[in-house]
Design a protein around this motif. Structure first.
Motif, PDB file in Angstrom:
ATOM      1  N   TYR A 303     -17.888 -39.052 -19.690  1.00 21.18           N
ATOM      2  CA  TYR A 303     -19.048 -37.939 -19.346  1.00 21.18           C
ATOM      3  C   TYR A 303     -18.590 -36.953 -20.647  1.00 21.18           C
ATOM      4  N   TYR A 304     -17.638 -36.642 -20.881  1.00 21.91           N
ATOM      5  CA  TYR A 304     -17.734 -35.701 -21.952  1.00 21.91           C
ATOM      6  C   TYR A 304     -18.815 -35.345 -23.406  1.00 21.91           C
ATOM      7  N   LEU A 305     -18.310 -36.580 -24.145  1.00 21.81           N
ATOM      8  CA  LEU A 305     -19.273 -37.404 -25.034  1.00 21.81           C
ATOM      9  C   LEU A 305     -19.852 -37.306 -25.309  1.00 21.81           C
ATOM     10  N   LEU A 306     -20.633 -37.983 -23.897  1.00 18.05           N
ATOM     11  CA  LEU A 306     -22.080 -37.863 -22.949  1.00 18.05           C
ATOM     12  C   LEU A 306     -22.872 -35.764 -23.343  1.00 18.05           C
ATOM     13  N   HIS A 307     -21.991 -35.066 -22.928  1.00 22.12           N
ATOM     14  CA  HIS A 307     -22.669 -34.602 -22.798  1.00 22.12           C
ATOM     15  C   HIS A 307     -22.574 -33.406 -23.955  1.00 22.12           C
ATOM     16  N   ILE A 308     -22.264 -33.156 -24.826  1.00 23.53           N
ATOM     17  CA  ILE A 308     -22.185 -32.770 -25.625  1.00 23.53           C
ATOM     18  C   ILE A 308     -23.599 -32.657 -26.753  1.00 23.53           C
ATOM     19  N   PRO A 309     -24.093 -33.620 -27.249  1.00 29.37           N
ATOM     20  CA  PRO A 309     -25.425 -34.276 -27.734  1.00 29.37           C
ATOM     21  C   PRO A 309     -26.291 -33.687 -26.576  1.00 29.37           C
ATOM     22  N   LEU A 310     -25.822 -34.234 -25.357  1.00 26.18           N
ATOM     23  CA  LEU A 310     -27.294 -33.632 -24.076  1.00 26.18           C
ATOM     24  C   LEU A 310     -27.337 -32.266 -24.377  1.00 26.18           C
ATOM     25  N   ILE A 311     -26.694 -30.980 -24.631  1.00 24.10           N
ATOM     26  CA  ILE A 311     -26.576 -29.923 -24.137  1.00 24.10           C
ATOM     27  C   ILE A 311     -27.367 -29.915 -25.415  1.00 24.10           C
ATOM     28  N   HIS A 312     -27.016 -29.825 -26.756  1.00 26.22           N
ATOM     29  CA  HIS A 312     -27.308 -29.811 -27.884  1.00 26.22           C
ATOM     30  C   HIS A 312     -29.393 -30.151 -27.983  1.00 26.22           C
ATOM     31  N   LEU A 313     -29.450 -31.327 -27.242  1.00 23.35           N
ATOM     32  CA  LEU A 313     -30.574 -31.572 -27.896  1.00 23.35           C
ATOM     33  C   LEU A 313     -31.446 -30.749 -26.899  1.00 23.35           C
ATOM     34  N   SER A 314     -31.004 -30.915 -25.536  1.00 19.74           N
ATOM     35  CA  SER A 314     -31.582 -30.141 -24.534  1.00 19.74           C
ATOM     36  C   SER A 314     -32.259 -28.788 -25.317  1.00 19.74           C
ATOM     37  N   ALA A 315     -31.313 -27.800 -25.940  1.00 17.81           N
ATOM     38  CA  ALA A 315     -30.928 -26.545 -27.000  1.00 17.81           C
ATOM     39  C   ALA A 315     -32.182 -27.133 -27.376  1.00 17.81           C
ATOM     40  N   LEU A 316     -32.832 -27.511 -28.376  1.00 15.63           N
ATOM     41  CA  LEU A 316     -33.488 -27.830 -29.279  1.00 15.63           C
ATOM     42  C   LEU A 316     -34.731 -27.756 -29.189  1.00 15.63           C
ATOM     43  N   LEU A 317     -34.739 -28.713 -27.291  1.00 19.00           N
ATOM     44  CA  LEU A 317     -36.459 -28.809 -26.780  1.00 19.00           C
ATOM     45  C   LEU A 317     -36.672 -27.788 -26.215  1.00 19.00           C
ATOM     46  N   VAL A 318     -35.553 -27.075 -25.222  1.00 17.76           N
ATOM     47  CA  VAL A 318     -36.366 -25.331 -24.758  1.00 17.76           C
ATOM     48  C   VAL A 318     -36.372 -24.555 -25.417  1.00 17.76           C
ATOM     49  N   PHE A 320     -37.974 -25.064 -29.124  1.00 15.58           N
ATOM     50  CA  PHE A 320     -39.589 -25.818 -29.285  1.00 15.58           C
ATOM     51  C   PHE A 320     -40.549 -25.485 -28.455  1.00 15.58           C
ATOM     52  N   MET A 321     -40.086 -25.499 -26.612  1.00 12.14           N
ATOM     53  CA  MET A 321     -41.202 -24.866 -25.372  1.00 12.14           C
ATOM     54  C   MET A 321     -41.306 -23.245 -25.341  1.00 12.14           C
ATOM     55  N   GLN A 322     -40.632 -22.644 -25.628  1.00 11.04           N
ATOM     56  CA  GLN A 322     -40.050 -21.602 -25.545  1.00 11.04           C
ATOM     57  C   GLN A 322     -40.941 -20.765 -26.980  1.00 11.04           C
ATOM     58  N   TYR A 323     -40.177 -21.032 -28.063  1.00 13.90           N
ATOM     59  CA  TYR A 323     -40.560 -20.014 -29.641  1.00 13.90           C
ATOM     60  C   TYR A 323     -41.509 -21.079 -30.706  1.00 13.90           C
ATOM     61  N   GLY A 324     -41.410 -22.581 -30.337  1.00 11.08           N
ATOM     62  CA  GLY A 324     -42.344 -23.113 -31.215  1.00 11.08           C
ATOM     63  C   GLY A 324     -41.261 -24.052 -32.329  1.00 11.08           C
ATOM     64  N   PRO A 340     -30.217 -15.682 -32.819  1.00  8.12           N
ATOM     65  CA  PRO A 340     -31.122 -13.828 -33.040  1.00  8.12           C
ATOM     66  C   PRO A 340     -30.797 -13.873 -30.787  1.00  8.12           C
ATOM     67  N   PRO A 341     -31.053 -12.129 -31.445  1.00 11.20           N
ATOM     68  CA  PRO A 341     -31.163 -11.306 -30.660  1.00 11.20           C
ATOM     69  C   PRO A 341     -32.430 -11.287 -29.729  1.00 11.20           C
ATOM     70  N   GLU A 342     -33.420 -11.849 -30.631  1.00 12.20           N
ATOM     71  CA  GLU A 342     -34.679 -12.145 -29.770  1.00 12.20           C
ATOM     72  C   GLU A 342     -35.338 -13.390 -29.427  1.00 12.20           C
ATOM     73  N   TYR A 343     -34.365 -14.173 -29.775  1.00  6.63           N
ATOM     74  CA  TYR A 343     -34.243 -15.587 -29.264  1.00  6.63           C
ATOM     75  C   TYR A 343     -33.156 -16.348 -28.319  1.00  6.63           C
ATOM     76  N   LYS A 344     -32.964 -15.413 -27.583  1.00 10.80           N
ATOM     77  CA  LYS A 344     -31.334 -15.093 -26.440  1.00 10.80           C
ATOM     78  C   LYS A 344     -32.043 -15.729 -25.316  1.00 10.80           C
ATOM     79  N   TRP A 345     -31.413 -16.972 -24.556  1.00 11.16           N
ATOM     80  CA  TRP A 345     -31.409 -17.251 -23.121  1.00 11.16           C
ATOM     81  C   TRP A 345     -31.344 -15.781 -22.124  1.00 11.16           C
ATOM     82  N   SER A 346     -32.110 -16.653 -21.487  1.00 14.85           N
ATOM     83  CA  SER A 346     -31.900 -15.675 -19.424  1.00 14.85           C
ATOM     84  C   SER A 346     -30.419 -16.157 -19.089  1.00 14.85           C
ATOM     85  N   LEU A 347     -29.849 -16.121 -18.478  1.00 18.32           N
ATOM     86  CA  LEU A 347     -29.110 -16.271 -17.610  1.00 18.32           C
ATOM     87  C   LEU A 347     -29.474 -17.660 -16.641  1.00 18.32           C
ATOM     88  N   GLY A 348     -31.016 -17.223 -15.946  1.00 22.91           N
ATOM     89  CA  GLY A 348     -31.216 -17.566 -15.359  1.00 22.91           C
ATOM     90  C   GLY A 348     -31.972 -19.713 -15.923  1.00 22.91           C
TER      91      GLY A 348
END
Length: 384
Positions: A303-318, A320-324, A340-348
């Motif tokens: 689980y540990y070894l899988l969760h880090i690349p999954l989260i990293h890839l999820s961040a890149l995808l999100v 891209f979907m939000q900001y291109g 950067p502050p202008e790209y910070k995610w919301s807690l939701g």
């Protein structure tokens, strides 16, 4: 009358370990969002605080797992060999795969991260020596390390000042003493007091093999006692102005904001006390949520070894979907990201990605747990 039960795998340990593995994802998603690790806003403060349980509980139960592994494997040489080789594997994984998964680069000259697998690995290698002693003795040694950890911070001062700097490059891996460690190395998890936490968990195995009623009673006594000690001791320290008399935050923030790096005794009381008190209830837990958490808790390294690349890839995808843009350049020294502050995610959004990733991780963990159970002949699976 026999007061012990056979040394089988305990649901309570797997369930609680699974719970903290789920909580861990919250903080590691946060690392890619631009949200700070805590702060004055209650939602941000508790988003970080709830994840403080992860490292202590996981390290403690790693010691307990070693105790039960030794019960099933009475040959002490094999237990010693397993702990040493698995610990060495964790250290290697920290410096290779995990380092790459966090940052998606292999530039070690820029940044090296000393994280939880490093700490667990060296602690396991230390346990390979300690398990030659009786479990009660190991547990007492562990508690002594936890309670007297600050003595490790005084040791470097016993050397001449000219020797302290070179000594500090080594000693900062053992215990944070305010010395200068190696350049470009971020040391989050030192060996002390964590090896003491693992040793205490190993000794705690003696309690978990008792007959159920007695086991539950003692777990409640220890857990509630630790919580009471934390509340009374932590409140007294605040009243005396320790550690910062000028801290004007609300009382609850000052009480709960205990030092994690290195983990203070108060921090460990705050996190391990509730976990131990919950063991009797975790033993009786039923339903789909208990099954999900128990499944995850049975395959923690996978689980540990899988969760880090999954989260990293999820961040890149999100991103891209939000900001291109993927924003990969922000994560070159992750988990210390520079969003950067202008790209910070919301807690939701943070919690939405957390939920989706946990669902994916559970599905993968369920598959792997089934595969592992179906192939007991594959010895390498015991390491993952």
């Amino acid at each position: 009358m026999n007061h012990t039960t056979p040394p089988t795998r305990l649901q309570s340990v797997d369930l609680l370990r699974g719970a903290i593995m789920v909580l861990m994802v919250i903080d590691h998603v946060r690392c890619y969002t631009g949200q700070p690790p805590g702060g004055p806003e209650p939602a941000i403060f508790f988003t970080r605080w709830v994840t403080h349980f992860c490292a202590p509980v996981f390290c403690f139960f790693a010691g307990t797992a070693a105790f039960f592994y030794g019960k099933k494997q009475p040959d002490q040489r094999k237990l010693t060999s397993f702990l040493f080789t698995r610990g060495l594997l964790l250290v290697i994984l920290e410096l290779t795969l995990v380092r790459f998964f966090w940052a998606f680069n292999v530039d070690y000259s820029e940044f090296i991260f000393i994280g939880i697998l490093w700490m667990l690995g060296w602690s396991m290698m230390g346990m390979a020596l300690l398990v030659r002693l009786k479990p009660l003795t190991v547990g007492i040694i562990g508690l002594a390390i936890i309670l007297l950890q600050q003595l490790f911070g005084l040791l470097p001062k016993a050397f001449p000042s000219s020797f302290q700097e070179p000594f500090g490059r080594f000693w900062e891996f053992i215990y944070s003493s305010g010395l200068k460690g190696p350049p470009n190395v971020a040391i989050l998890y030192v060996i002390v007091p964590w090896i003491g936490v693992m040793a205490a968990g190993y000794g705690f195995g003696l309690i978990l093999q008792m007959e159920p009623a007695r086991r539950r009673r003692i777990c409640l006594q220890i857990g509630v006692g630790a919580i009471a000690a934390f509340i009374i001791g932590g409140s007294t320290r605040i009243a005396l102005g320790i550690p910062d008399a000028d801290d004007t935050r609300p009382f609850i923030y000052r009480l709960l904001d205990q030092r994690k790096y290195p983990a203070s005794t108060w921090y460990l009381l705050m996190t391990l006390g509730p976990a131990i008190a919950l063991i009797p209830y975790a033993e009786k837990a039923r339903g789909w949520l208990a099954r999900v958490l128990t499944t995850i808790g049975r395959v923690p390294l996978f689980y540990y070894l899988l969760h880090i690349p999954l989260i990293h890839l999820s961040a890149l995808l999100v991103n891209f979907m939000q900001y291109g843009i993927t924003g990969q350049e922000w994560y070159g020294i992750a988990p210390f990201s520079a969003v950067p502050p202008e790209y910070k995610w919301s807690l939701g959004l943070l919690y939405l990605v957390f939920f989706i990733d946990v669902v994916i991780l559970y599905v993968a963990s369920r598959w792997y747990a089934g595969y592992k159970q179906a192939h007991p002949e594959k010895r390498w699976l015991t390491y993952l």
